[in-house]
Motif scaffolding. Structure first.
Motif: not given
Lengths: 377, 123
Positions: A36-37, A302, A304, A306, A327, A356, B33, B35-36, B38, B54, B56-61
């Motif tokens: 995706i990136m 940083r 995200p 959702r 993101f 969370r 990828d 991206v975050f 936790e 946790v 996280e990718s672009v799409k989901a956690a």
């Protein structure tokens, strides 16, 4: 899984390594091996090819004799957009409304340039809503207009700063088109409906191609080194950065155009004449404001936030909910949009997002998150 | 040093009483990828199978579960600025946390390298 529908590009999507997932009843690629990136960044840097054949394409024909004014008047009973004033070859983004002013769908309507298509409009609607949309339009306009669904056509989006140069080499003439116009071209004896439009914030095209020719056409596009296949994942992050609504998430039957910040899609004349579903409520909101509005939201860290995350104001009181969040690869940070109480909608307003169980600081920001780069002649 | 694996695609590498935890190359590949990340607070006690981090990718956690019970003694703070390390070196520089192991028996029901590879092949 077996009852998932396939687009004409299904075999090509799998051949290209697409990771297939169910989406709106179709087996669609969420991403290709690049991920995706990279797909997102490639679209902003060069050109991305998207299979959007799951979307609904249809002609709306006038029943009786007549021209554009008559078919536009018929459609205007269902949408708040200025359809009558569309010039030949012009496209408009508009909204199919319910009687409470809620949004049944957002879609593109085009007035074909060809004279023989006078009295006809070309509609492209969302995949998940297409059956309901077309049933609603057909029933509402019974006796005035008829829908002709174009189920044998694929739809390919080519988006990005190199889209025009790429497509011009294959379909000469398209580079001269203005943004939000449509024209018919011929490629290998196939009739293409080429729209200079898209949903990524980039310049680009959406090309309706006969299903039987779709793979051959996509292969020619993909043979250009500037073009890479892009999945639904990057399509979502691109449209979110562009500040564009995703139907069923950012807008739905319970949101009005005013709440959604889509008042620009309500024609000036239409505001005076009304005559569209939910007009009284929508006009009232235009003058007196809506209780909640859609805004851009930038989380400060940083992490995200959702879809579904709760938004609270500075005092900790409930303020709304995130409707799209994730993101942004071009922004290189988390971005979101959501609905907040009207008193919290000003740019710069501090909010907290509950992720969370923790409060993440965020603020209201203008959209788009990345500047739009549409083609201006 | 032995490395063991969970069905949720975490790995745990035991060195004396300290266990380093991360996610497998298969998990990183599936996520895409990163991206975050936790990470838990140092000093927190995590339970085997419970939430620990946790990713996280672009799409989901996605949750990362503790493969064993123990106290968090160190976290990989480098992931805060460079979450992409999880994709680049999931079993090396992309580690998540170090746990002070509570029960050595927590390891017995985890998979060996060979068992895990066979498990992934069957997915």
């Amino acid at each position: 899984m077996s009852d998932l529908k396939r687009t004409p590009l299904f075999a090509l999507n799998t051949e290209l390594g697409g990771k297939m997932v169910p989406f709106a009843g179709y087996d669609m690629p969420v991403q290709f091996p690049a991920g995706i990136m990279k797909e997102h960044l490639h679209t902003r840097a060069a050109a991305g090819l998207f299979d959007v054949s799951h979307m609904g394409q249809a002609w709306l024909h006038l029943d009786a004799k007549g021209g554009h004014d008559e078919i536009a008047a018929a459609l205007e009973t269902l949408v708040p957009g200025e359809i009558k004033a569309l010039k030949p070859g012009q496209i408009r983004y508009t909204l199919l409304l319910n009687d409470e002013g809620g949004i049944r769908d957002d879609f593109m309507v085009s007035r074909p340039a060809a004279l023989e298509k006078a009295g006809t409009l070309f509609l492209v609607v969302n995949a998940a809503t297409k059956d309901a949309d077309f049933a609603h339009i057909a029933a509402s306009l019974k006796g005035k207009a008829k829908l002709e669904r174009l189920e044998d056509r694929a739809l390919i989006a080519l988006q990005g700063p190199k889209a025009a140069a790429v497509l011009e080499r294959i379909v000469p003439g398209v580079a001269a088109m203005s943004f939000m116009t449509i024209a018919t071209f011929t490629w290998e004896r196939a009739e293409l409906f080429v729209s200079r439009s898209g949903y990524t914030g980039e310049d680009g095209y959406e090309i309706s191609v006969p299903g039987a020719m779709a793979v051959a056409f996509a292969r020619v596009l993909l043979s250009d080194p500037a073009v890479a296949p892009i999945g639904l994942g990057a399509r979502d992050s691109l449209r979110l950065e562009a500040g564009l609504c995703l139907y069923g998430h950012d807008i739905d039957e319970q949101t009005t155009p005013v709440e959604a910040g889509l008042t620009w899609a309500i024609g000036k004349r239409r505001k005076l004449e009304k005559g569209f579903p939910g007009a009284d409520k929508i006009i009232d909101q235009l003058f007196n404001g809506a209780k909640r509005v859609r805004v851009g939201i930038k989380p400060e860290g940083r992490a995200p936030a959702r879809e579904g995350a709760e938004i609270v104001d500075a005092s900790g009181a409930p303020a709304g909910r995130i409707t799209s969040g994730g993101f942004g690869p071009t922004v290189n940070g988390p971005i979101a949009m959501g609905y907040v109480r009207a008193d919290l909608a000003n740019d710069g307003t501090s909010l907290s997002l509950i992720v969370r169980g923790q409060k993440l600081p965020a603020r209201v920001v203008p959209m788009p998150f990345v500047p739009k780069r549409f083609h201006k002649p | 040093m032995t490395t063991k694996y969970t069905k949720d695609h975490e790995w745990v590498r035991v060195d004396g009483s300290v266990a380093t935890v991360g996610i497998t190359a298969y998990a990183a590949e599936q996520l895409g990828d990163v991206v975050f990340v936790e990470l838990p607070a140092v000093g927190r006690v995590v339970e085997k199978g419970g939430d620990a981090a946790v990713v996280e990718s672009v799409k989901a956690a996605s949750e990362v579960y503790a493969p064993i019970s123990g106290e968090v003694v160190e976290v990989n703070t480098a992931l805060t600025d460079e979450p992409a390390k999880v994709n680049a070196e999931p079993t090396g520089a992309g580690w998540f946390m170090k746990l002070k192991m509570k029960n050595a028996t927590d390891l017995t029901d985890l998979m060996s390298e060979d068992e895990y590879q066979a498990y992934v092949k069957g997915l």
